[in-house]
Design a protein around this motif. Sequence first.
Motif, PDB file in Angstrom:
ATOM      1  N   ASP A 141      40.943  35.140  45.363  1.00 25.18           N
ATOM      2  CA  ASP A 141      39.919  35.713  45.594  1.00 25.18           C
ATOM      3  C   ASP A 141      39.165  35.453  46.714  1.00 25.18           C
ATOM      4  O   ASP A 141      39.258  34.360  47.142  1.00 25.18           O
ATOM      5  N   HIS A 142      38.392  36.376  47.402  1.00 23.28           N
ATOM      6  CA  HIS A 142      37.213  36.194  48.005  1.00 23.28           C
ATOM      7  C   HIS A 142      36.130  36.000  47.133  1.00 23.28           C
ATOM      8  O   HIS A 142      35.825  36.945  45.942  1.00 23.28           O
ATOM      9  N   LEU A 143      34.862  35.148  47.456  1.00 25.93           N
ATOM     10  CA  LEU A 143      34.048  34.866  46.515  1.00 25.93           C
ATOM     11  C   LEU A 143      32.940  36.066  46.791  1.00 25.93           C
ATOM     12  O   LEU A 143      32.489  36.272  48.059  1.00 25.93           O
ATOM     13  N   THR A 154      25.309  35.416  40.186  1.00 27.90           N
ATOM     14  CA  THR A 154      26.510  36.122  39.740  1.00 27.90           C
ATOM     15  C   THR A 154      27.381  36.075  40.465  1.00 27.90           C
ATOM     16  O   THR A 154      27.455  36.369  41.808  1.00 27.90           O
ATOM     17  N   TYR A 155      28.770  35.385  40.130  1.00 31.71           N
ATOM     18  CA  TYR A 155      29.702  35.159  40.821  1.00 31.71           C
ATOM     19  C   TYR A 155      30.806  36.161  40.210  1.00 31.71           C
ATOM     20  O   TYR A 155      31.148  36.432  39.296  1.00 31.71           O
ATOM     21  N   SER A 156      31.620  36.681  41.265  1.00 34.90           N
ATOM     22  CA  SER A 156      32.895  37.328  40.841  1.00 34.90           C
ATOM     23  C   SER A 156      33.767  37.334  42.118  1.00 34.90           C
ATOM     24  O   SER A 156      33.467  36.811  43.048  1.00 34.90           O
ATOM     25  N   GLY A 157      34.935  38.104  41.972  1.00 31.20           N
ATOM     26  CA  GLY A 157      35.803  37.903  42.972  1.00 31.20           C
ATOM     27  C   GLY A 157      36.181  39.238  43.435  1.00 31.20           C
ATOM     28  O   GLY A 157      36.339  40.134  42.939  1.00 31.20           O
ATOM     29  N   VAL A 158      36.523  39.520  44.694  1.00 26.92           N
ATOM     30  CA  VAL A 158      36.931  40.690  45.432  1.00 26.92           C
ATOM     31  C   VAL A 158      38.100  40.269  46.405  1.00 26.92           C
ATOM     32  O   VAL A 158      38.721  39.322  46.550  1.00 26.92           O
ATOM     33  N   ASP A 159      38.835  41.516  46.556  1.00 22.67           N
ATOM     34  CA  ASP A 159      39.892  41.413  47.207  1.00 22.67           C
ATOM     35  C   ASP A 159      39.806  41.613  48.949  1.00 22.67           C
ATOM     36  O   ASP A 159      38.491  41.278  49.293  1.00 22.67           O
ATOM     37  N   ASP A 160      40.525  41.273  49.841  1.00 23.37           N
ATOM     38  CA  ASP A 160      40.600  41.281  51.208  1.00 23.37           C
ATOM     39  C   ASP A 160      39.538  42.533  51.629  1.00 23.37           C
ATOM     40  O   ASP A 160      39.020  42.493  52.651  1.00 23.37           O
ATOM     41  N   SER A 161      39.767  43.716  51.063  1.00 18.98           N
ATOM     42  CA  SER A 161      38.783  44.872  51.460  1.00 18.98           C
ATOM     43  C   SER A 161      37.460  44.910  50.626  1.00 18.98           C
ATOM     44  O   SER A 161      36.735  45.956  51.116  1.00 18.98           O
TER      45      SER A 161
END
Length: 531
Positions: A79-81, A59-66
Amino acid sequence: MFDIMLKNLHSFKHLMEKDRRYSPTVFLVGLLVFSLLSVPVTQAEGPDNVQFVGLNALTYSGVDDSGELSSNLTVRQGDHLNLEIPVENTGVDVEIASVVLHVNQTTWNETVYFDNISIDAMSTQVLVYQSSNQVHEGSLDVAMSINNTSLVLNDSILVGPPPLPNVHVEIELISDSYVSGDLIEFNLTSSNDNGERSFAGNMLCFFLQEEVYNQSLSVDVGQSVVDSVSLYARPGILECHLDGDRNQSSQTTASFSLEGLPSAAFDQAGSSGFSLIGGPWHAGDDVEVSFILRNQGDATGSALLRVLHDGVEFESESLVLESGAAGELRLVFENLDSGMHNMSWTIASNNGIVSEGLAGIVTIEVQPPQAMFADVRAEEGDSGVELHWNVSITNGVERDVKLRYGYRVSGTDVYVNEQILTLGSGTLSGQTVLGEIQGDTVLIRMEPVGWTASTSSYIATSMLETIEAEYSLQINPITLPREPIEGDAVTVTIMIQNTGPVAGPSGFLYLTDSSGLLLGQRSTEPLQASS
């Protein structure tokens, strides 16, 4: 031992939360047991019953810096992976395994170790990885293995662009009726109906290869912005496009056609093209340029010659030509300095089409100014003082000069007469009579007429030379008769010569004896030089 492991777990969690933005974070769903060793454990053989669930389970998704999930539906640039890796134990006993994960893009890569993972029998453990780097648009590769064995899983995804606006552009003609040369107006409508973010860039419009509009453009999501552009109607296509920001829509260019509108069409007449008249040129000269134009269109139109020189734009008078007619455009550049001069030229029209190629760059060399030279000498003759002079200019073009003739008295120059001559190559010589003068210094003053010389004037001087006839007498000792008797008439022959360079005057010849007694006299005629 269990207490120690819990303390290590607590410390590890604290450290990972503290450095979450800078280091890969590993989450273990279920019971996590962390090795106290700092070096990953590599086993020669992997556990028999531990395996990756499979590619479709990643499962791949994007997250922010936090670490919070972003609003993007897929992983996007910036994004961060966030990667979830399911690992399953199909056996009936608890298994311990280690997983090595390699993540790679063209500008960065990371390697993460999941050590001594305890997986219950017949259960699945989900490993969670978050990249410390922001991903960028393009391919992203992952490779993972269990205990560095042949139990491997490789995958690749395509990271999408950052969130983009989705601006569409429409052009609407709002002028009702028009002919070639009329100023007409268009509305430019930019709509960002389904964009992911605002557009912040520029709108540029071109008509007949000329920029007619260039303005900044900001369009929020769900917003439409209307601007206007005006131009002179001619056959052609108005094209507008977005610039300065990325856009989802491939429809970033809009056009409106005015093709088929009757108008003039200008082209070069003959083979001369852009011409320089005259030359060579020297500092201070005027340079005249010319272009002969023909209207090959189906309507009357006007055009002009536009030249950019030294950062300044010059335009000729507009030339109106009926269909099929030809005419000449001219421009004059005054008082140019010496050196190389670049001129960018083009033919322009507000109501006609200008053929391609009616533009260019020419280089003109302007030479240093021409110099004047003169010399003079004076003679005093029967008519007074006469000047003999020579004048010239350095090589170049023919020039008019004014010659002023005179003399100098007590530091003051007195001019008697003057004349204007045209000088070319070589030296021009002449004579000028001054007559009687009061001084002993003569001069000739040379001045340019209608051009710029290296000096404003040139003065040549000379001392006056007094030249006179030089008479000499020679008495023939033989008289007639040879032996005269007192009281006889005697003939005496006397030869008079003028050895001077000028003619002598007339006068009287007196013959006396040794006591001063006058024996005879007669008048004499003027004698020419050397006679």
